[in-house]
Design a protein around this motif. Structure first.
Motif, PDB file in Angstrom:
ATOM      1  N   GLU A 142      21.350  29.037 -36.104  1.00 42.26           N
ATOM      2  CA  GLU A 142      22.662  28.732 -35.549  1.00 42.26           C
ATOM      3  C   GLU A 142      23.731  28.895 -36.634  1.00 42.26           C
ATOM      4  O   GLU A 142      23.487  28.568 -37.802  1.00 42.26           O
ATOM      5  CB  GLU A 142      22.661  27.324 -34.972  1.00 42.26           C
TER       6      GLU A 142
ATOM      7  N   LYS B   4      25.198  36.225 -28.870  1.00 44.79           N
ATOM      8  CA  LYS B   4      26.033  35.282 -28.130  1.00 44.79           C
ATOM      9  C   LYS B   4      25.257  34.672 -26.964  1.00 44.79           C
ATOM     10  O   LYS B   4      24.580  35.380 -26.227  1.00 44.79           O
ATOM     11  CB  LYS B   4      27.287  35.978 -27.598  1.00 44.79           C
ATOM     12  N   ARG B   5      25.374  33.329 -26.862  1.00 44.86           N
ATOM     13  CA  ARG B   5      24.734  32.592 -25.773  1.00 44.86           C
ATOM     14  C   ARG B   5      23.299  33.078 -25.568  1.00 44.86           C
ATOM     15  O   ARG B   5      22.900  33.456 -24.477  1.00 44.86           O
ATOM     16  CB  ARG B   5      25.547  32.705 -24.495  1.00 44.86           C
ATOM     17  N   TYR B   6      22.503  33.014 -26.620  1.00 42.77           N
ATOM     18  CA  TYR B   6      21.164  33.587 -26.626  1.00 42.77           C
ATOM     19  C   TYR B   6      20.054  32.542 -26.580  1.00 42.77           C
ATOM     20  O   TYR B   6      19.069  32.702 -25.884  1.00 42.77           O
ATOM     21  CB  TYR B   6      21.001  34.454 -27.883  1.00 42.77           C
ATOM     22  N   TYR B   7      20.201  31.483 -27.354  1.00 41.21           N
ATOM     23  CA  TYR B   7      19.121  30.525 -27.549  1.00 41.21           C
ATOM     24  C   TYR B   7      19.334  29.290 -26.684  1.00 41.21           C
ATOM     25  O   TYR B   7      20.372  28.630 -26.781  1.00 41.21           O
ATOM     26  CB  TYR B   7      19.038  30.139 -29.029  1.00 41.21           C
ATOM     27  N   ALA B   8      18.349  28.990 -25.847  1.00 46.07           N
ATOM     28  CA  ALA B   8      18.428  27.807 -24.981  1.00 46.07           C
ATOM     29  C   ALA B   8      17.933  26.598 -25.756  1.00 46.07           C
ATOM     30  O   ALA B   8      16.805  26.594 -26.246  1.00 46.07           O
ATOM     31  CB  ALA B   8      17.588  28.008 -23.730  1.00 46.07           C
TER      32      ALA B   8
ATOM     33  N   ASP C  57      23.306  24.201 -22.948  1.00 46.88           N
ATOM     34  CA  ASP C  57      22.890  25.364 -22.170  1.00 46.88           C
ATOM     35  C   ASP C  57      22.366  26.462 -23.091  1.00 46.88           C
ATOM     36  O   ASP C  57      21.197  26.491 -23.419  1.00 46.88           O
ATOM     37  CB  ASP C  57      24.069  25.841 -21.322  1.00 46.88           C
ATOM     38  N   LEU C  58      23.193  27.339 -23.544  1.00 50.39           N
ATOM     39  CA  LEU C  58      22.809  28.428 -24.441  1.00 50.39           C
ATOM     40  C   LEU C  58      23.733  28.407 -25.654  1.00 50.39           C
ATOM     41  O   LEU C  58      24.937  28.211 -25.504  1.00 50.39           O
ATOM     42  CB  LEU C  58      22.932  29.777 -23.736  1.00 50.39           C
ATOM     43  N   VAL C  59      23.170  28.610 -26.829  1.00 46.01           N
ATOM     44  CA  VAL C  59      23.975  28.606 -28.051  1.00 46.01           C
ATOM     45  C   VAL C  59      23.898  29.970 -28.721  1.00 46.01           C
ATOM     46  O   VAL C  59      22.939  30.719 -28.547  1.00 46.01           O
ATOM     47  CB  VAL C  59      23.525  27.499 -29.042  1.00 46.01           C
ATOM     48  N   ASP C  60      24.932  30.261 -29.505  1.00 47.29           N
ATOM     49  CA  ASP C  60      24.957  31.480 -30.309  1.00 47.29           C
ATOM     50  C   ASP C  60      24.003  31.307 -31.486  1.00 47.29           C
ATOM     51  O   ASP C  60      23.877  30.210 -32.041  1.00 47.29           O
ATOM     52  CB  ASP C  60      26.359  31.733 -30.867  1.00 47.29           C
TER      53      ASP C  60
END
Length: 171
Positions: free
Chosen positions: A128, A150-154, A159-162
């Protein structure tokens, strides 16, 4: 077969049932559990299930406990991705042992083991953007940032983080 790896006072010991208590303590450390997807609270039963998954994994999966002068202070893992020459991994270090170079040394040991003994061609890690200490560990081990996903890791708590994708490629 997973072997112990050692550099100075640091030993990486293959995960087994004797590590249950230490693993559970680390998994429930707030600074670790905030970034890791697992049950909260993480229990001995969760550990037993996780250990069984590791032992029965159809792919190459390695989990080592970090021991500094005989004391468990962290965990590091690596597993093959879709290709048996590509490994992705991560690590945790107890807050009491951070800033001592333990994660840098542990990652160096695992990197050398995977390239030399497992014939890996690519090692990768997701980190992160606000995890500056982990970014330093990766960069000190020759990993290069390949980009921001972007918005890849749950994560469990959001929800989803970069995340940045870091990789080291065999020479």
């Amino acid at each position: 077969m997973v072997h112990c790896l050692q550099m100075g006072a640091l030993r990486l010991v293959p995960l087994d049932i004797s590590h249950a208590h230490a693993f559970v303590l680390l998994a429930n450390e707030p600074s670790i559990s905030a970034r890791v997807n697992h049950a909260k609270p993480f229990t001995i039963e969760h550990f037993v299930h996780f250990l069984a998954q590791v032992m029965e994994a159809p792919t190459q999966q390695y989990v080592w406990m970090m021991e500094q002068e005989g004391v468990i202070c962290g965990m590091i893992n690596a597993a093959t991705m879709r290709n048996p020459q590509i490994f992705q991994g991560g690590y945790w270090v107890s807050p009491h042992y951070r800033g001592r170079g333990i994660a840098i040394a542990a990652l160096a040991l695992v990197k050398e083991h995977l390239f030399t003994h497992c014939h890996a061609v690519r090692l990768q890690a997701l980190v992160e953007p606000d995890n500056a200490s982990s970014i330093r560990v990766l960069e000190r081990n020759g990993y290069v940032c390949e980009g921001l996903l972007k918005r890849y890791y749950a994560r469990n708590d959001v929800d989803l983080v970069d995340v940045y994708m870091y990789a080291a490629i065999a020479s």
